[in-house]
Motif scaffolding. Structure first.
Motif, PDB file in Angstrom:
ATOM      1  N   PRO A 127      32.799  10.466  11.003  1.00  0.00           N
ATOM      2  CA  PRO A 127      32.079   9.156  11.015  1.00  0.00           C
ATOM      3  C   PRO A 127      32.099   9.500  12.735  1.00  0.00           C
ATOM      4  O   PRO A 127      32.762  10.348  13.411  1.00  0.00           O
ATOM      5  CB  PRO A 127      32.631   7.684  11.553  1.00  0.00           C
ATOM      6  CG  PRO A 127      34.576   8.723  10.862  1.00  0.00           C
ATOM      7  CD  PRO A 127      34.357  10.241  10.923  1.00  0.00           C
ATOM      8  N   PRO A 128      30.704   8.524  13.033  1.00  0.00           N
ATOM      9  CA  PRO A 128      29.890   8.816  14.483  1.00  0.00           C
ATOM     10  C   PRO A 128      31.110   8.744  15.726  1.00  0.00           C
ATOM     11  O   PRO A 128      32.104   7.877  15.723  1.00  0.00           O
ATOM     12  CB  PRO A 128      29.232   8.311  14.581  1.00  0.00           C
ATOM     13  CG  PRO A 128      28.818   7.627  12.787  1.00  0.00           C
ATOM     14  CD  PRO A 128      29.809   8.283  11.937  1.00  0.00           C
ATOM     15  N   ASN A 129      31.012   9.817  16.632  1.00  0.00           N
ATOM     16  CA  ASN A 129      32.035   9.174  17.840  1.00  0.00           C
ATOM     17  C   ASN A 129      33.946   9.227  17.582  1.00  0.00           C
ATOM     18  O   ASN A 129      34.048   9.171  18.156  1.00  0.00           O
ATOM     19  CB  ASN A 129      31.773   7.588  18.186  1.00  0.00           C
ATOM     20  CG  ASN A 129      29.895   7.312  18.613  1.00  0.00           C
ATOM     21  OD1 ASN A 129      30.140   8.125  19.416  1.00  0.00           O
ATOM     22  ND2 ASN A 129      30.122   6.674  18.255  1.00  0.00           N
ATOM     23  N   HIS A 130      33.657  10.265  16.565  1.00  0.00           N
ATOM     24  CA  HIS A 130      35.227  10.719  16.395  1.00  0.00           C
ATOM     25  C   HIS A 130      34.749  12.168  15.739  1.00  0.00           C
ATOM     26  O   HIS A 130      35.461  12.534  14.790  1.00  0.00           O
ATOM     27  CB  HIS A 130      35.320  10.252  15.254  1.00  0.00           C
ATOM     28  CG  HIS A 130      35.913   8.883  15.896  1.00  0.00           C
ATOM     29  ND1 HIS A 130      34.528   7.790  15.753  1.00  0.00           N
ATOM     30  CD2 HIS A 130      36.424   8.105  16.219  1.00  0.00           C
ATOM     31  CE1 HIS A 130      35.386   6.378  15.452  1.00  0.00           C
ATOM     32  NE2 HIS A 130      36.683   6.464  16.101  1.00  0.00           N
ATOM     33  N   GLY A 131      34.825  12.859  16.442  1.00  0.00           N
ATOM     34  CA  GLY A 131      34.134  14.054  16.471  1.00  0.00           C
ATOM     35  C   GLY A 131      35.768  15.400  16.221  1.00  0.00           C
ATOM     36  O   GLY A 131      35.825  16.438  16.450  1.00  0.00           O
ATOM     37  N   GLU A 132      36.345  15.016  17.110  1.00  0.00           N
ATOM     38  CA  GLU A 132      37.870  15.123  16.510  1.00  0.00           C
ATOM     39  C   GLU A 132      38.566  15.837  15.327  1.00  0.00           C
ATOM     40  O   GLU A 132      38.492  14.306  14.743  1.00  0.00           O
ATOM     41  CB  GLU A 132      38.884  14.884  17.129  1.00  0.00           C
ATOM     42  CG  GLU A 132      40.302  15.624  17.403  1.00  0.00           C
ATOM     43  CD  GLU A 132      41.036  14.258  18.528  1.00  0.00           C
ATOM     44  OE1 GLU A 132      42.363  14.509  17.979  1.00  0.00           O
ATOM     45  OE2 GLU A 132      40.432  14.452  19.800  1.00  0.00           O
ATOM     46  N   VAL A 133      38.601  16.636  14.638  1.00  0.00           N
ATOM     47  CA  VAL A 133      39.631  16.603  12.829  1.00  0.00           C
ATOM     48  C   VAL A 133      40.913  17.244  13.090  1.00  0.00           C
ATOM     49  O   VAL A 133      41.266  18.887  13.233  1.00  0.00           O
ATOM     50  CB  VAL A 133      38.181  17.586  12.218  1.00  0.00           C
ATOM     51  CG1 VAL A 133      38.746  17.085  10.970  1.00  0.00           C
ATOM     52  CG2 VAL A 133      36.684  16.255  12.399  1.00  0.00           C
ATOM     53  N   LEU A 134      41.737  17.081  12.161  1.00  0.00           N
ATOM     54  CA  LEU A 134      42.682  17.138  11.650  1.00  0.00           C
ATOM     55  C   LEU A 134      42.461  18.494  10.688  1.00  0.00           C
ATOM     56  O   LEU A 134      42.277  18.017   9.354  1.00  0.00           O
ATOM     57  CB  LEU A 134      43.833  16.439  11.686  1.00  0.00           C
ATOM     58  CG  LEU A 134      44.216  15.254  12.274  1.00  0.00           C
ATOM     59  CD1 LEU A 134      44.994  14.381  11.889  1.00  0.00           C
ATOM     60  CD2 LEU A 134      44.862  15.826  13.557  1.00  0.00           C
ATOM     61  N   LEU A 135      42.769  19.684  10.936  1.00  0.00           N
ATOM     62  CA  LEU A 135      43.147  20.027  10.103  1.00  0.00           C
ATOM     63  C   LEU A 135      44.361  20.920   8.902  1.00  0.00           C
ATOM     64  O   LEU A 135      45.800  21.291   9.506  1.00  0.00           O
ATOM     65  CB  LEU A 135      42.239  22.150  10.020  1.00  0.00           C
ATOM     66  CG  LEU A 135      41.093  22.421  11.346  1.00  0.00           C
ATOM     67  CD1 LEU A 135      41.131  23.645  11.740  1.00  0.00           C
ATOM     68  CD2 LEU A 135      39.759  21.218   9.892  1.00  0.00           C
ATOM     69  N   HIS A 136      44.321  19.634   8.399  1.00  0.00           N
ATOM     70  CA  HIS A 136      46.176  19.803   7.198  1.00  0.00           C
ATOM     71  C   HIS A 136      45.637  20.170   6.256  1.00  0.00           C
ATOM     72  O   HIS A 136      45.244  19.187   5.280  1.00  0.00           O
ATOM     73  CB  HIS A 136      46.630  19.097   7.654  1.00  0.00           C
ATOM     74  CG  HIS A 136      46.913  18.375   9.063  1.00  0.00           C
ATOM     75  ND1 HIS A 136      47.749  19.277   9.526  1.00  0.00           N
ATOM     76  CD2 HIS A 136      46.702  18.044  10.471  1.00  0.00           C
ATOM     77  CE1 HIS A 136      48.340  18.834  10.489  1.00  0.00           C
ATOM     78  NE2 HIS A 136      47.408  18.062  10.908  1.00  0.00           N
ATOM     79  N   ALA A 137      45.898  21.113   5.554  1.00  0.00           N
ATOM     80  CA  ALA A 137      45.352  21.577   4.098  1.00  0.00           C
ATOM     81  C   ALA A 137      46.270  22.246   2.883  1.00  0.00           C
ATOM     82  O   ALA A 137      46.846  22.945   4.375  1.00  0.00           O
ATOM     83  CB  ALA A 137      43.833  21.445   3.708  1.00  0.00           C
ATOM     84  N   VAL A 138      47.233  22.293   1.832  1.00  0.00           N
ATOM     85  CA  VAL A 138      47.436  22.993   1.353  1.00  0.00           C
ATOM     86  C   VAL A 138      47.120  23.567   0.055  1.00  0.00           C
ATOM     87  O   VAL A 138      46.631  22.676  -0.956  1.00  0.00           O
ATOM     88  CB  VAL A 138      48.900  22.534   1.277  1.00  0.00           C
ATOM     89  CG1 VAL A 138      50.299  22.927   0.129  1.00  0.00           C
ATOM     90  CG2 VAL A 138      49.376  21.939   2.575  1.00  0.00           C
ATOM     91  N   PHE A 139      47.262  24.805  -0.532  1.00  0.00           N
ATOM     92  CA  PHE A 139      45.944  24.879  -1.839  1.00  0.00           C
ATOM     93  C   PHE A 139      46.102  26.040  -2.160  1.00  0.00           C
ATOM     94  O   PHE A 139      47.182  27.266  -1.291  1.00  0.00           O
ATOM     95  CB  PHE A 139      44.909  24.553  -1.858  1.00  0.00           C
ATOM     96  CG  PHE A 139      44.390  25.380  -0.839  1.00  0.00           C
ATOM     97  CD1 PHE A 139      43.648  26.844  -1.273  1.00  0.00           C
ATOM     98  CD2 PHE A 139      43.558  25.142  -0.128  1.00  0.00           C
ATOM     99  CE1 PHE A 139      43.028  27.569  -0.496  1.00  0.00           C
ATOM    100  CE2 PHE A 139      43.071  26.009   1.283  1.00  0.00           C
ATOM    101  CZ  PHE A 139      43.055  27.242   1.113  1.00  0.00           C
ATOM    102  N   THR A 140      46.472  26.385  -4.075  1.00  0.00           N
ATOM    103  CA  THR A 140      46.731  28.027  -4.287  1.00  0.00           C
ATOM    104  C   THR A 140      45.781  28.947  -4.257  1.00  0.00           C
ATOM    105  O   THR A 140      44.730  27.792  -4.698  1.00  0.00           O
ATOM    106  CB  THR A 140      47.373  27.234  -5.637  1.00  0.00           C
ATOM    107  OG1 THR A 140      48.396  26.903  -5.510  1.00  0.00           O
ATOM    108  CG2 THR A 140      47.172  29.062  -5.835  1.00  0.00           C
ATOM    109  N   THR A 141      45.532  29.693  -4.056  1.00  0.00           N
ATOM    110  CA  THR A 141      45.030  30.322  -4.078  1.00  0.00           C
ATOM    111  C   THR A 141      44.694  30.951  -5.848  1.00  0.00           C
ATOM    112  O   THR A 141      44.995  31.541  -7.107  1.00  0.00           O
ATOM    113  CB  THR A 141      44.971  32.366  -2.896  1.00  0.00           C
ATOM    114  OG1 THR A 141      45.950  32.381  -4.392  1.00  0.00           O
ATOM    115  CG2 THR A 141      45.284  32.097  -2.289  1.00  0.00           C
ATOM    116  N   LYS A 142      43.573  31.507  -5.368  1.00  0.00           N
ATOM    117  CA  LYS A 142      42.109  32.103  -7.265  1.00  0.00           C
ATOM    118  C   LYS A 142      43.286  33.492  -7.408  1.00  0.00           C
ATOM    119  O   LYS A 142      43.801  33.367  -7.095  1.00  0.00           O
ATOM    120  CB  LYS A 142      40.915  31.962  -6.988  1.00  0.00           C
ATOM    121  CG  LYS A 142      40.514  33.106  -6.145  1.00  0.00           C
ATOM    122  CD  LYS A 142      39.395  32.817  -6.476  1.00  0.00           C
ATOM    123  CE  LYS A 142      37.738  32.765  -5.353  1.00  0.00           C
ATOM    124  NZ  LYS A 142      36.639  33.190  -5.783  1.00  0.00           N
TER     125      LYS A 142
END
Length: 133
Positions: free
Chosen positions: A118-133
């Motif tokens: 959202p506006p004025n909140h440009g810091e983003v957590l990168l936390h993801a877990v997924f399986t490759t193809k």
């Protein structure tokens, strides 16, 4: 939603250490923007040295993405995962931003990792877990 980032960190830590789910990682962490690694795009960068954007793949093909990024425009590509780390389908997930505000990540089948906030909140957590193809 308030505790989601803390919970995702605990889940990631458990997965990476193999506690309870038997995950092993012969791969090493790949740090986005480092020499011989994928670059940041669209003015995205690490929040700081301690929480660098990074990814790793376990023996069973599970990919883990971690870190905190800032500086880019919401909805733009942060970085592109290389071949071998691509999801089998598009992924969209909730994450967090500064001040316990919701943000989201999308990861395309081509490996484009995009951050939305959202506006004025440009810091983003990168936390993801997924399986490759």
């Amino acid at each position: 939603m308030r505790f989601a980032p803390k919970i995702s960190l605990m889940i990631l830590a458990l997965a990476l250490t193999g506690l309870g789910i038997g995950c092993t990682t012969p791969d090493r962490w790949h740090f986005v923007g480092d020499e011989n690694e994928v670059p940041f795009e669209n003015k995205w960068r690490n929040l700081d040295e301690a929480r660098q954007a990074r990814y790793v793949k376990s023996e069973d093909g599970t990919v883990f993405i971690d870190g905190i990024v800032i500086g880019g425009v919401s909805g733009t590509v942060v970085f592109v995962l290389p071949v071998g780390y691509l999801p089998g389908h598009p992924i969209a997930m909730a994450t967090g931003s500064r001040g316990e505000v919701a943000a989201s990540l999308t990861i395309s089948e081509a490996g484009e990792v995009k951050a939305w906030y959202p506006p004025n909140h440009g810091e983003v957590l990168l936390h993801a877990v997924f399986t490759t193809k």
